[in-house]
Design an enzyme around this catalytic site. Structure first.
Site, PDB file in Angstrom:
ATOM      1  N   LEU A 516       0.832  -1.211   0.000  1.00  0.00           N
ATOM      2  CA  LEU A 516       0.000   0.000   0.000  1.00  0.00           C
ATOM      3  C   LEU A 516       0.857   1.248   0.000  1.00  0.00           C
ATOM      4  O   LEU A 516       0.459   2.289  -0.491  1.00  0.00           O
ATOM      5  CB  LEU A 516      -0.899   0.026   1.242  1.00  0.00           C
ATOM      6  N   GLY A 517       2.029   1.151   0.590  1.00  0.00           N
ATOM      7  CA  GLY A 517       2.838   2.352   0.703  1.00  0.00           C
ATOM      8  C   GLY A 517       4.193   2.026   1.281  1.00  0.00           C
ATOM      9  O   GLY A 517       4.457   0.913   1.732  1.00  0.00           O
ATOM     10  N   PHE A 521      10.528   4.057   7.488  1.00  0.00           N
ATOM     11  CA  PHE A 521      10.704   3.042   8.517  1.00  0.00           C
ATOM     12  C   PHE A 521      10.198   1.691   8.074  1.00  0.00           C
ATOM     13  O   PHE A 521      10.190   0.750   8.833  1.00  0.00           O
ATOM     14  CB  PHE A 521       9.991   3.468   9.792  1.00  0.00           C
ATOM     15  N   GLY A 522       9.724   1.598   6.841  1.00  0.00           N
ATOM     16  CA  GLY A 522       9.248   0.289   6.402  1.00  0.00           C
ATOM     17  C   GLY A 522       8.127   0.390   5.386  1.00  0.00           C
ATOM     18  O   GLY A 522       7.900   1.438   4.805  1.00  0.00           O
ATOM     19  N   VAL A 524       4.045  -0.820   4.087  1.00  0.00           N
ATOM     20  CA  VAL A 524       2.699  -1.145   4.543  1.00  0.00           C
ATOM     21  C   VAL A 524       2.043  -2.057   3.517  1.00  0.00           C
ATOM     22  O   VAL A 524       2.099  -1.786   2.314  1.00  0.00           O
ATOM     23  CB  VAL A 524       1.847   0.121   4.730  1.00  0.00           C
ATOM     24  N   ASP A 635       0.629  15.742  15.466  1.00  0.00           N
ATOM     25  CA  ASP A 635       0.732  15.793  14.011  1.00  0.00           C
ATOM     26  C   ASP A 635      -0.610  15.496  13.357  1.00  0.00           C
ATOM     27  O   ASP A 635      -0.713  14.683  12.454  1.00  0.00           O
ATOM     28  CB  ASP A 635       1.801  14.813  13.514  1.00  0.00           C
TER      29      ASP A 635
END
Ligand code: NAG
Ligand code: NAG
Ligand code: NAG
Ligand code: NAG
Ligand code: NAG
Ligand code: NAG
Ligand code: NAG
Ligand code: NAG
Ligand code: NAG
Ligand code: NAG
Length: 824
Positions: A516-517, A521-522, A524, A635
């Site tokens: 998905l993305g 950091f990694g 999805v 955020d």
């Protein structure tokens, strides 16, 4: 006898139902009504609901005939009518419409005009006006009720001044919610001839002005030109000056009233919810109303009731307060020493109660004194002196009642007031003195105490340190939270553990097709668990050196956050060096992918947008106040609001990812720094964050949702305008409605809600954190019609935020948001 009377009345009622006139042969009595031709308004006898009192009084009144009883006009009589069957509203011999007591023949009320004709009738019009006309020519009007308005200004009627006769129309509120007799407030055109309206108190004090008419609107009332539903006009010629307004769509019911609380309000009837809703009102805050709370009572616009007696006083007439009439104020619980007949030998002399941060009452008198002590003596020497204040300007005393008090007030005209009370009202002072003596005598004890306090704080600081570490590593800030509280819970994390093999199957072995993305950091991945649940799995990069135990603790913390407006953590996988966080999958992705997409945004009608605004507000309130942990998101932005299949918003709260970022804590803190444009000034400039900085981000988000515009479009383009500035400019010009997303097809009944959201948005982006509402207040404002919105002043601005230098690039992937790790 009585049954006969009622039978007669009832018979008459049946005969008269569809009639719109009162003529010399058809008077009105009892429960009879006349109805305007289009059946819009009715006239008859009306008794306001009186709470639990048994006696009722009837008034001649006009009301809307199609909705639950709402009066628009009442004829106030000097004498109360306790039974409408005993009176008759009829045409008198002199041609006037009069109210006559059938048994004493006394005239209780009259239109009281001189009439040339000997044959008149009264007719109720679809405009809501009762007219006394010639019986043979109904365009010949001798008297009409809209020239004598009570508390309501209807579309089509005039409110102004007849320069020839000097007669002016005033709107005067009811005395209280059950008594139509005139209250102390009035709205009227400046009798001196300028083009502004005043709200006045007791015919003497003008506490609010509309500002002069500038050709399009009254200068201090931008709402009046909303131009969407209403058309306000002001006419000023040699004979008269007045304003009138029309409602653009005849089928909309709207009324302009002055309320018992001394405010003017424009209300709209919403057919689908069967209620009157507030379109706008003035003054913008309750406490601006002069003497609203009466004497010795303090005003607070954010809570109900708005008025509360100050220390040493209690409500003078409880029943009036129950009917929202606070003007009677409060009375002293214990008389002052000088008011009793006791000599000073028997009664202790009066004391002064220190009230810090109050709006000082009006009508102070200067006195000569060089110290606070002397000022106090000046006050004590006069029995009528009720309070004093001593500030840089000198000594001020008050004689008589204290009005317009506001506690916890830090604005202009605020200060410390010393309120005179009987000594028995202030027993504490004696005790405090004793304490001071004890502590000075026991000097050694004091030193010991200080040592103890220092030790206490030292020990607390050690614990703080651990707390702080957590708050730094978790992306959101945690306050008031103790690490040790968690240790008991670490076991429960086991229930969240998922097998790596399960996840491999679910995500097609983390196949590219499921991705998905991608973020710093990694990755999805989308997946489906064996039970059919759709998930988004965030697979973190493997560089983390964090201990599993600590990781578990922090996961517990996140797992504890359960709210339907927060994305929930489904599970976690900690096998074979893998660290995978599994969340519920959000089919409608993040808000920004829809709101700022020219096609998809059409799916967001107002109902959905309002649901999103309310949901995000509830989620934030939960984080700030209701969860045990008190979390600041830091955020919040459109890309962090995810939408489920039904467009329910869920705040994604994934600072958690930073836990896994290993040793990059420096980086983390820099990356935490939110997104420019959404950041409050104090956070952007000084790094100070609090729940109020989240409120700021929420305000920006609300303005984006309502306008469909990104708050920080392209900075480089010539056309760059900071959204908050743009909204504020339109707000002050009164045409903020023009900014509303054109796709919100203009269903008029939503306009009030849209305007309310804009006002809430603006309140949330105020420059000073203390001027922004808490999320619980925002929720109250969103859900309740009775919560008043404070007035908005100029919000924090673009240049103060260096809004144009921001880099808020974020890759929004399906169901998950990944903020790019670009150091600023
Ligand atoms: C009316 O109700 C209030 C409380 O709701 C009560 O204090 C008061 O005594 C009642 N008055 C009468 C006349 O029943
Ligand atoms: C009627 O008007 C006259 C003068 O115009 C006034 O003196 C009189 O008091 C009025 N009567 C009532 C019942 O208002
Ligand atoms: C009204 O007055 C006129 C003359 O002024 C008279 O001819 C007529 O009969 C009167 N009508 C009534 C109903 O009194
Ligand atoms: C009715 O009264 C109006 C207003 O005074 C007048 O203009 C009109 O000529 C009258 N009509 C008749 C039929 O008398
Ligand atoms: C109206 O004029 C009177 C007398 O000229 C003056 O005392 C008063 O202050 C004026 N009121 C306003 C609102 O200007
Ligand atoms: C209103 O003003 C009148 C005189 O102008 C005064 O007698 C009365 O006490 C005032 N009312 C209040 C509630 O202060
Ligand atoms: C007026 O409002 C009604 C109901 O809100 C709506 O059905 C109608 O189309 C509107 N008429 C105009 C002319 O806008
Ligand atoms: C105080 O004295 C006045 C007159 O001297 C008297 O009318 C009043 O009743 C006294 N009040 C009390 C509480 O004794
Ligand atoms: C001191 O108090 C008086 C009385 O309210 C007020 O008029 C004055 O402005 C105050 N001065 C300062 C310096 O706050
Ligand atoms: C109003 O009341 C609320 C709740 O008691 C309090 O938190 C707030 O500070 C008050 N505000 C003012 C201006 O008195």
């Amino acid at each position: 006898m009585a049954p006969l009377v009622f039978l007669l009345l009832f018979g008459q009622f049946l005969l008269c139902t569809a009639v719109d006139t009162i003529t010399s042969t058809t008077p009105l009595s009892g429960s009879q009504q006349i109805l305007s031709q289009g059946s819009k308004f009715a006239l008859g006898f009306y008794s306001p609901p009186r709470g639990n009192t048994t006696t009722s009084s009837y008034y001649i009144a006009i009301w809307y005939s199609t909705i639950p009883l709402t009066t628009v006009w009442t004829a106030t009589t000097d004498m109360l009518v306790s039974e409408p069957a005993f009176v008759s509203l009829e045409i008198a011999r002199d041609g006037n419409l009069v109210l006559r007591d059938k048994y004493t023949n006394q005239q209780l009320w009259s239109t009281n005009v001189s009439i040339a004709s000997n044959s008149t009738m009264a007719i109720i019009r679809d405009s809501g006006s009762l007219e006394l006309t010639d019986a043979s020519n109904s365009s010949m009007v001798y008297w009409q009720s809209i020239d004598h308005p009570t508390n309501t200004f209807l579309p089509g009627s005039k409110l102004g001044l007849n320069k020839a006769t000097g007669l002016s129309q005033k709107l005067v509120p009811w005395k209280n919610s059950a008594d139509p007799s005139p209250g102390l407030f009035s709205l009227e055109l400046d009798p001196n001839g300028s083009t502004q309206y005043f709200i006045r108190w007791n015919e003497s004090i003008n506490y609010w002005t509309s500002g002069p008419w500038d050709g399009n609107r009254f200068s201090l009332m931008p709402e009046m030109t909303a131009g969407y539903i209403y058309d306000f006009q002001f006419v000023n010629n040699a004979k008269e000056s007045y304003s009138y307004y029309s409602v653009k769509n005849d089928s909309i019911l709207s009324r302009f009233i002055i309320d018992v609380t001394g405010e003017i309000k424009q209300l709209i009837w919403l057919d689908y919810s069967r209620e009157w809703v507030l379109f706008w009102s003035q003054p913008r805050t309750h406490c601006e109303v002069y003497a609203l709370c009466g004497a010795y009572s303090s005003c607070n616009g954010t809570v109900l009731p708005h008025c509360n007696c100050i220390k040493g006083f209690s409500q003078k007439v409880q029943s009036d307060w129950d009917l929202q009439d606070y003007s009677g104020g409060c009375k002293r619980n214990t008389p002052l020493q000088c008011q009793t007949n006791l000599t000073s030998a028997h009664a202790p002399s009066d004391k002064f109660h220190v009230m810090e941060d109050v709006r000082l009452p009006d009508n102070s008198q200067g006195a000569v004194a060089t110290s606070s002590q002397e000022c106090q003596v000046v006050c004590l020497n006069s029995c009528s002196c009720t309070a004093y204040a001593y500030n840089y300007t000198g000594c001020f005393v008050w004689h008589g009642d204290l009005i317009n008090l506001q506690e916890q007030y830090r604005g202009i005209g605020g200060g410390t007031l010393l309120l005179r009370l009987a000594a028995s009202e202030l027993p504490d002072q004696q005790r405090k003195k004793t304490m001071v003596i004890v502590s000075t005598v026991g000097g050694v004890a004091a030193v010991l105490m200080i040592l103890a306090i220092v030790l206490f704080f030292l020990s607390r600081m050690c614990r703080r340190d651990r707390t702080f570490r957590i708050s730094k590593t978790a992306g959101a800030a945690l306050t008031d939270f103790r690490y040790s509280d968690l240790l008991d819970d670490t076991q429960s994390i086991d229930s969240l553990l998922l097998n790596l093999s399960t996840l491999r199957v679910a995500t097609n072995d983390f196949g590219e097709g499921n991705m998905l993305g991608k973020g710093g950091f990694g990755m999805v991945y989308k997946g489906v668990l064996p039970d059919g649940k759709q998930i988004a799995a965030k697979r973190l990069s493997q560089s983390s050196r964090q201990g599993i135990g600590e990781l578990k603790s922090e996961l517990v913390l996140v797992a504890k956050l359960r709210h339907r407006n927060l994305v929930s953590l489904v599970g976690v996988c900690l096998e074979e060096q893998e660290k995978i966080l599994v969340y519920e999958f959000m089919p409608n992705r993040s808000l920004d992918t829809i709101l700022f997409d020219s096609e998809k945004r059409k799916d967001l009608d107002w109902g959905r947008r309002f649901k999103i605004i309310s949901g995000v507000a509830r989620g934030l309130q939960y984080l700030h106040e209701d969860s045990q942990l008190k979390i600041i998101h830091r955020d919040l932005k459109a890309s962090n609001v995810l939408l489920d299949f039904d467009y329910n918003p869920k705040i994604s709260y994934f600072g958690l990812a930073k836990i896994f970022g290993g040793d990059q804590s420096e980086d983390v803190t820099r990356r935490i720094a939110g997104t420019y444009g959404y950041m409050s000034p104090e956070y952007a400039m000084h790094g100070q964050y609090s729940a109020k900085s989240d409120a700021f981000s929420f305000g920006v988000l609300v303005l984006e949702i309502v306008t469909g515009r990104r708050n920080n479009g392209s900075c480089n383009s010539e056309k760059y305008v900071y959204l908050v500035n743009l909204v504020w400019e339109h707000w002050t010009r009164g045409n903020v409605i023009e900014l509303v997303d054109p796709y919100l097809s203009g269903h008029p009944s939503h306009v009030d809600q849209v305007l309310k959201c804009i006002q809430i948005g603006l309140l949330c982006v105020q420059n000073r954190p203390e001027d922004r509402p808490t999320m619980s207040l925002v929720n109250a404002m969103l859900t309740s019609q009775s919560v008043r919105l404070p007035s908005v002043s100029m919000p924090a601005f673009c240049d103060r935020l260096s809004g144009c230098s921001g880099n808020s690039e974020s890759a929004s992937s399906n169901g998950m948001t990944i903020t790019k790790l670009e150091p600023r």
